[in-house]
Design an enzyme around this catalytic site. Structure first.
Site, PDB file in Angstrom:
ATOM      1  N   TYR A 143       0.875  -1.173  -0.043  1.00 30.68           N
ATOM      2  CA  TYR A 143      -0.090  -0.094  -0.042  1.00 30.68           C
ATOM      3  C   TYR A 143       0.749   1.147   0.008  1.00 30.68           C
ATOM      4  O   TYR A 143       1.777   1.400   0.934  1.00 30.68           O
ATOM      5  CB  TYR A 143      -0.743  -0.152   1.293  1.00 30.68           C
ATOM      6  N   ASP A 240       9.291   2.622   0.153  1.00 35.37           N
ATOM      7  CA  ASP A 240       8.104   3.143   0.834  1.00 35.37           C
ATOM      8  C   ASP A 240       8.506   2.722   2.537  1.00 35.37           C
ATOM      9  O   ASP A 240       7.842   1.493   2.824  1.00 35.37           O
ATOM     10  CB  ASP A 240       6.930   2.868   0.502  1.00 35.37           C
ATOM     11  N   LYS A 268       4.527   8.167   9.474  1.00 35.47           N
ATOM     12  CA  LYS A 268       3.964   7.711  10.658  1.00 35.47           C
ATOM     13  C   LYS A 268       4.956   7.957  11.782  1.00 35.47           C
ATOM     14  O   LYS A 268       4.808   8.667  12.379  1.00 35.47           O
ATOM     15  CB  LYS A 268       3.778   6.065  10.380  1.00 35.47           C
TER      16      LYS A 268
HETATM   17  N1  PMP Z   1       2.978   4.072   2.398  1.00 36.59           N
HETATM   18  C1  PMP Z   1       2.542   2.980   3.281  1.00 36.59           C
HETATM   19  C2  PMP Z   1       3.637   1.810   3.378  1.00 36.59           C
HETATM   20  C3  PMP Z   1       1.750   3.006   4.203  1.00 36.59           C
HETATM   21  O1  PMP Z   1       1.397   1.913   4.933  1.00 36.59           O
HETATM   22  C4  PMP Z   1       0.748   4.223   4.193  1.00 36.59           C
HETATM   23  C5  PMP Z   1      -0.544   4.420   5.177  1.00 36.59           C
HETATM   24  N2  PMP Z   1      -1.079   3.257   5.779  1.00 36.59           N
HETATM   25  C6  PMP Z   1       0.931   5.185   3.087  1.00 36.59           C
HETATM   26  C7  PMP Z   1       1.866   4.930   2.461  1.00 36.59           C
HETATM   27  C8  PMP Z   1      -0.018   6.309   3.029  1.00 36.59           C
HETATM   28  O2  PMP Z   1       0.311   7.247   4.366  1.00 36.59           O
HETATM   29  P1  PMP Z   1      -0.845   8.454   4.797  1.00 36.59           P
HETATM   30  O3  PMP Z   1      -1.776   7.214   5.335  1.00 36.59           O
HETATM   31  O4  PMP Z   1      -0.058   9.067   5.737  1.00 36.59           O
HETATM   32  O5  PMP Z   1      -1.291   9.125   3.632  1.00 36.59           O
END
Ligand code: PMP
Length: 434
Positions: A143, A240, A268
């Site tokens: 994701y 990511d 995060k």
């Molecule tokens: N990349 C990863 C690996 C994530 O787990 C998430 C959110 N769970 C995101 C990007 C997107 O981050 P945000 O919810 O802060 O937009």
């Protein structure tokens, strides 16, 4: 739950003014219904009805030191009288960037945004600008945020590797016309994509330790093969690390795996609950951002509150050579071991996978899960029942099976969790004939 009248009242009121009663679609999945929380401190959440829970949701990842850690909240409070956003730079931004670079050496130059989704969006743009190419490879089950250019539907087995398909109604297929989706941990998929995309590949984006569809580390040699492919093609390898960054270790998954990406995205855990994300990497890739030829912007980027929170969080995480990661990892592993043992005494088999600060629990006899299709299909009903049984006993879990652990989880929290788990496993065993 029937005995949570305030949460139910709030939900009914919320449904009149918030679509679905929530502000992130992910929360619609909460069973038996989305709850409302009013307070959190350390490892404990309190809901609107005054019930307390040992929290393994941790805000879906940001909470690494514990909720409302005073080192962070005090640092934020000290900045409040002096203003929040200036439409200009603030010295704290440099201090945060210097700390990130010290902890994650591949982050030579960076920019800050507020959410992981935005920073991913920027990373993709940077990769395409730097290479002058468009093709982007991503992996099924990973994701990378909800934006049009990267969110994709799950892969169907018969079509891998495949052109990215919209994962949401309203998402134009054109936004994904240069995105190819490969199965995770599948060397054959890599080889097929390498053939198809020769000379056209801008970049490859992945969660270096997959967390979003079960916690599934790369098979031996898999990430190295992707690294080699990107280097050979002159393409940009994007890690990511929105979940893994500042969670699995001070240097992120890249330091655990020993593979250096060209660009990374963090979010995060970087500011223990305050909104901030970072995109960065090799200096030459960001020269077009530095010159203004590649646009990356945002009214709230680098605002003081998040920068103060990030500096305080990173200082706490880096103290004593990152000693806190030893503690969080040990706590996570103790919970994993305890869950395995508690299930075992009932004759149930569970699988626990992950480095500790984040891990996944499946109800299965399988000794390992290293592909996304199996991860998705395994023990779903049992886990749902388990998570609800835990909630009734004062332990809050993410619906899908992922657990986050913070530095505020003490042996007492762990003991309470394992006691609840023993009973919850018993409920699952009674409900599901083996
Ligand atoms: N990349 C990863 C690996 C994530 O787990 C998430 C959110 N769970 C995101 C990007 C997107 O981050 P945000 O919810 O802060 O937009």
């Amino acid at each position: 739950m029937e005995n949570l009248p305030r949460s139910r009242d709030y939900l009914n009121r919320a449904r009149a003014v918030l679509a679905g009663g929530v502000t992130s679609s992910i929360r619609l999945a909460e069973k038996p219904h989305p709850l409302f929380f009013t307070r959190a401190r350390g490892a404990v959440l309190e809901d609107a009805d005054g019930r307390q829970y040992v929290d393994y949701v941790c805000g879906y990842g940001p909470i690494i030191l514990g909720h409302a850690d005073p080192r962070v909240t005090d640092a934020v409070a000290r900045t409040l009288p002096d203003g929040q956003v200036f439409g200009g730079q603030h010295p704290l931004e440099i201090e945060v960037a210097e700390r990130v670079r010290t902890l994650v050496p591949s982050m030579e130059v960076m920019r800050f945004s507020l959410s992981g989704s935005e920073a991913v969006h920027a990373a993709i743009r940077v990769a395409r600008a730097a290479t002058g190419r468009l093709a982007l490879v991503r992996f099924d089950g990973h994701y990378h945020g909800w934006l049009d250019g990267i969110y994709t539907a799950n892969l169907r087995a018969e079509e891998a590797p495949a052109a990215g398909q919209p994962g949401s109604r309203g998402q134009p297929a054109e936004a994904l016309s240069h995105v190819m989706v490969l199965p995770w941990n599948d060397a054959g998929g890599l080889a097929a994509a390498a053939d198809r995309l020769r000379g056209r590949l801008a970049g490859v984006i992945l969660e270096p330790i997959l967390c979003n569809t079960g916690v599934i580390p790369p098979r031996a040699g898999f990430i190295e093969a992707i690294r080699e492919w990107c280097t050979r093609e002159g393409a940009v390898l994007i890690f990511d690390e929105v979940i893994t960054g500042f969670r699995v270790g001070a240097g992120g998954a890249q330091s655990l795996l020993g593979v250096r990406p060209d660009l990374s995205v963090f979010g995060k855990a970087m500011a223990n609950g305050f909104p901030v994300s970072a995109v960065g990497g090799r200096r030459e890739l960001l020269t077009a951002v530095a010159s203004g030829d590649v646009l990356h912007a945002g009214t709230f980027n680098g605002q003081v509150v998040s920068m103060a929170a990030a500096r305080a969080t990173l200082d706490a995480l880096a103290a004593d050579g990152g000693a806190v990661y030893g503690e969080i990892t040990a706590t996570g592993r103790a919970i994993m071991e305890g869950l395995r043992a508690a299930a075992g005494t009932l004759g149930m088999r569970v699988l626990l996978q992950g480095p500790g600060p984040v891990f996944h629990l499946w109800f299965t006899d399988l000794p390992v899960i290293d592909d996304v299709r199996t991860a998705r299909a395994t023990g779903v009903r049992e886990y749902e029942r388990f998570a609800q049984a835990m909630l009734r006993r004062g332990v809050r879990l993410i619906p899908g099976g992922r657990w986050y652990v913070s530095a505020a989880h003490t042996p007492d929290h762990v003991a309470r969790t394992l006691e609840a788990a023993e009973e919850a496993f018993r409920e699952v065993a009674a409900a599901v004939p083996s």
